[in-house]
Design an enzyme around this catalytic site. Structure first.
Site, PDB file in Angstrom:
ATOM      1  N   GLU A 326      14.216  -7.168  -2.028  1.00 15.23           N
ATOM      2  CA  GLU A 326      13.630  -6.211  -1.077  1.00 15.23           C
ATOM      3  C   GLU A 326      12.299  -6.689  -0.503  1.00 15.23           C
ATOM      4  O   GLU A 326      11.352  -5.906  -0.394  1.00 15.23           O
ATOM      5  CB  GLU A 326      13.435  -4.849  -1.770  1.00 15.23           C
ATOM      6  CG  GLU A 326      14.724  -4.240  -2.258  1.00 15.23           C
ATOM      7  CD  GLU A 326      14.521  -2.962  -3.080  1.00 15.23           C
ATOM      8  OE1 GLU A 326      15.305  -2.029  -2.880  1.00 15.23           O
ATOM      9  OE2 GLU A 326      13.607  -2.903  -3.917  1.00 15.23           O
TER      10      GLU A 326
HETATM   11  C1  TNX Z   1      16.300  -1.005  -5.995  1.00 19.82           C
HETATM   12  S1  TNX Z   1      17.836  -3.159  -6.923  1.00 19.82           S
HETATM   13  C2  TNX Z   1      15.375  -1.863  -6.557  1.00 19.82           C
HETATM   14  C3  TNX Z   1      14.333  -1.303  -7.410  1.00 19.82           C
HETATM   15  C4  TNX Z   1      14.416   0.186  -7.521  1.00 19.82           C
HETATM   16  C5  TNX Z   1      15.854   0.601  -7.663  1.00 19.82           C
HETATM   17  C6  TNX Z   1      16.027   2.077  -7.877  1.00 19.82           C
HETATM   18  C7  TNX Z   1      16.526  -3.900  -6.853  1.00 19.82           C
HETATM   19  C8  TNX Z   1      16.618  -5.299  -7.164  1.00 19.82           C
HETATM   20  N1  TNX Z   1      15.428  -3.230  -6.515  1.00 19.82           N
HETATM   21  O1  TNX Z   1      13.062  -1.682  -6.924  1.00 19.82           O
HETATM   22  O2  TNX Z   1      13.691   0.592  -8.638  1.00 19.82           O
HETATM   23  O3  TNX Z   1      16.534   0.228  -6.503  1.00 19.82           O
HETATM   24  O4  TNX Z   1      17.360   2.383  -8.161  1.00 19.82           O
END
Ligand code: TNX
Length: 513
Positions: A326
């Site tokens: 992300e």
């Molecule tokens: C996505 S999945 C994220 C996390 C969040 C999570 C909550 C991923 C690699 N990153 O930063 O905590 O969703 O479900």
């Protein structure tokens, strides 16, 4: 409530069939289901005369001591640990160098002749010990003396895992968990033969690991957590205590420092890490994707060299997880530059780099590992196209922070609602076209903690779904069967009660009453 050391009724065809009893397949209330299980004649009974007879070195003796520590409080028996010849009332643990069992496999035989657990390695004894616990009545997990009897129905099994990586992840950044809470989680996951604990040690909301030369990361960057409550962090000694506690359970710690996004806590702690030299305030909300380390600054890499070097020195396991997910506030070309540089730093410290599957867009080395969290698109992940091995954590199946149903008081639902059956009914080798058994190291169940404040909350989300993921990782594909799993899972309920685990009594599971 009845105590049963083997499931009642139709599930069990023990020693009653016309076929020789020793060859009849048996169903045992064990999760993950062992690879080969056969009914055998007789019953083993643990008594006040029983001893733990151990053959092997110091590591085997340590497993014997762990077994004794579980059995002594509830049975009230002395259970001395001895060497020599085992008798019919004894539990025998033996490291016998049977290489066909691999690193983690074991054999277990119980009957009127006694109970024998053997393995190629002490690690296999430790995994087999988890099976043995589940063959005994649930009251064996009680912290104080219980009436018994402590019997195991005659059985013969040979077991070894399908995948070498059966992981759990705990996000201690969004809500901090104490060393004692992490150790409790380690004990709970060990019961299901989980062998990796991935610790998500930094995120926008907190930095949780002390790094020499960068004290503000923890004193300031670790001071809060989601919701603005007091956070916390691990000193080097705390972290080493966790590593040692995990190692005693044959669990590898994989530390994650999430970069280049998810870094607000670090950016808030040190102004020089920001491209504009301005430190943002601490963040206690739950948004993602707004922070980025400064890809063009040299200090970013000396900082990461210090962080990764400190982690590598404290971590016996082969992996450092660098996040990489992300990174919405990092341009695509900066992301590529950044991940390539960080990969070099990780390798320079003698470790393999692990990252979320987002890192697949960057040219990687084959020793790197990508953790799949995306779901819904069957096309071969970019990392797999490069020959990089995968750990499977599809968010719609394996994320323990997803709600069970709309009424679940904790958790999120962005990847969907995840019933126990949803967590169980998938296979890591059929999620993507062109990704088979050889591309997959195993599975991992992440628990993100935006809505999870302590270990009791964590238990509520992890149990019963974590054992579902553990079984996918351990048991042979041919044994995969929801109806069998839900009944064996039901047998765990009384154990969790005895252990004080705050589990969710999912309506899909026929819990005994
Ligand atoms: C996505 S999945 C994220 C996390 C969040 C999570 C909550 C991923 C690699 N990153 O930063 O905590 O969703 O479900």
């Amino acid at each position: 409530m009845r105590s049963w050391s083997i499931l009642p009724g139709a599930l069990v065809a023990l020693a009653v069939a016309a076929t020789p009893a020793a060859a009849a397949p048996a169903t045992v209330p064990v999760v993950p289901l062992p690879a080969e299980v056969h009914a055998a004649p007789g019953t083993f009974a643990l008594t006040s005369a029983s001893r733990i007879v151990v053959h092997g070195g110091a590591a085997a003796a340590a497993v014997a001591a762990q077994l004794a520590a579980i059995l002594r409080p509830s049975t009230g028996f002395a259970l001395p640990i001895v060497s020599g010849r085992a008798g019919a009332a004894d539990l025998e643990l033996r490291v016998d160098g049977d290489a066909s069992l691999g690193r983690e496999g074991y054999r277990l035989e119980a009957g009127a002749h006694g109970l024998q657990l053997s393995a190629n390695r002490p690690e296999g004894l430790f995994r087999g010990l988890q099976t043995l616990r589940q063959l005994l009545p649930a009251a064996i997990e009680q912290p104080s003396a219980q009436p018994g009897p402590w019997t195991v129905a005659g059985v013969r099994m040979a077991d070894r895992p399908r995948f070498g990586w059966r992981g759990a992840m705990l996000d201690v950044a969004r809500h901090f968990m104490s060393v004692a809470e992490v150790e409790r989680y380690l004990d709970e996951i060990a019961l299901y033969k989980v062998n990796v604990l991935h610790l998500h040690l930094s995120d926008d909301q907190g930095w949780r690991i002390a790094i020499p030369g960068w004290p503000r990361l923890t004193s300031y960057g670790g001071s809060l957590e989601v919701g603005g409550t007091r956070g916390g962090f691990y000193t080097a000694a705390d972290y080493q205590a966790i590593v040692a506690y995990a190692a005693a359970r044959y669990i590898t710690i994989v530390p994650e420092i999430d970069t280049p996004g998810h870094t607000n806590a670090a950016l808030a702690s040190y102004a020089q890490l920001n491209c504009d030299g301005q430190a943002p305030p601490l963040y206690t909300g739950t948004d993602v994707g707004f922070s980025s380390l400064c890809v063009s600054k040299a200090v970013t890499y000396s900082f990461l060299d210090d962080v990764i070097g400190a982690l590598a020195a404290m971590t016996p396991g082969p992996y450092i997880h660098i996040g990489g997910d992300e990174a919405q506030s990092t341009t695509a070309s900066d992301y590529q530059t950044f991940i390539t540089k960080v990969e070099r730093i990780v390798h320079a410290h003698g470790k393999s780099m692990m990252g979320w599957d987002d890192i697949g867009v960057v040219p990687l080395q084959k020793t790197d590992v990508a953790q799949i969290w995306h779901f819904g698109d069957r096309s071969k992940p970019a990392a797999a196209k490069q020959g990089v091995k995968l750990v499977m954590s599809p968010a719609n199946k394996a994320y323990l922070d997803m709600k069970y149903n709309p009424n679940t008081p904790l958790g999120q639902d962005w990847a969907g609602l995840t019933k126990v059956e949803d967590a169980y009914d998938w296979d890591p080798t059929t999620l993507f076209d062109g990704v088979g058994e050889n591309d997959v190291l195993g599975v991992e169940a992440p628990l993100w903690t935006e809505t999870i404040t302590d270990i009791a909350d964590a238990e509520y989300m992890a149990f019963p779904r974590l054992p579902a993921i553990a079984e996918i990782g351990w048991s042979p594909k041919r044994t995969h069967d929801w109806r069998s799993f839900r009944r064996r899972l039901a047998a765990q309920g009384p154990r969790w009660e005895a252990m004080g685990i705050n589990f969710y009594r999912a309506a899909e599971v026929p819990w005994p009453r």
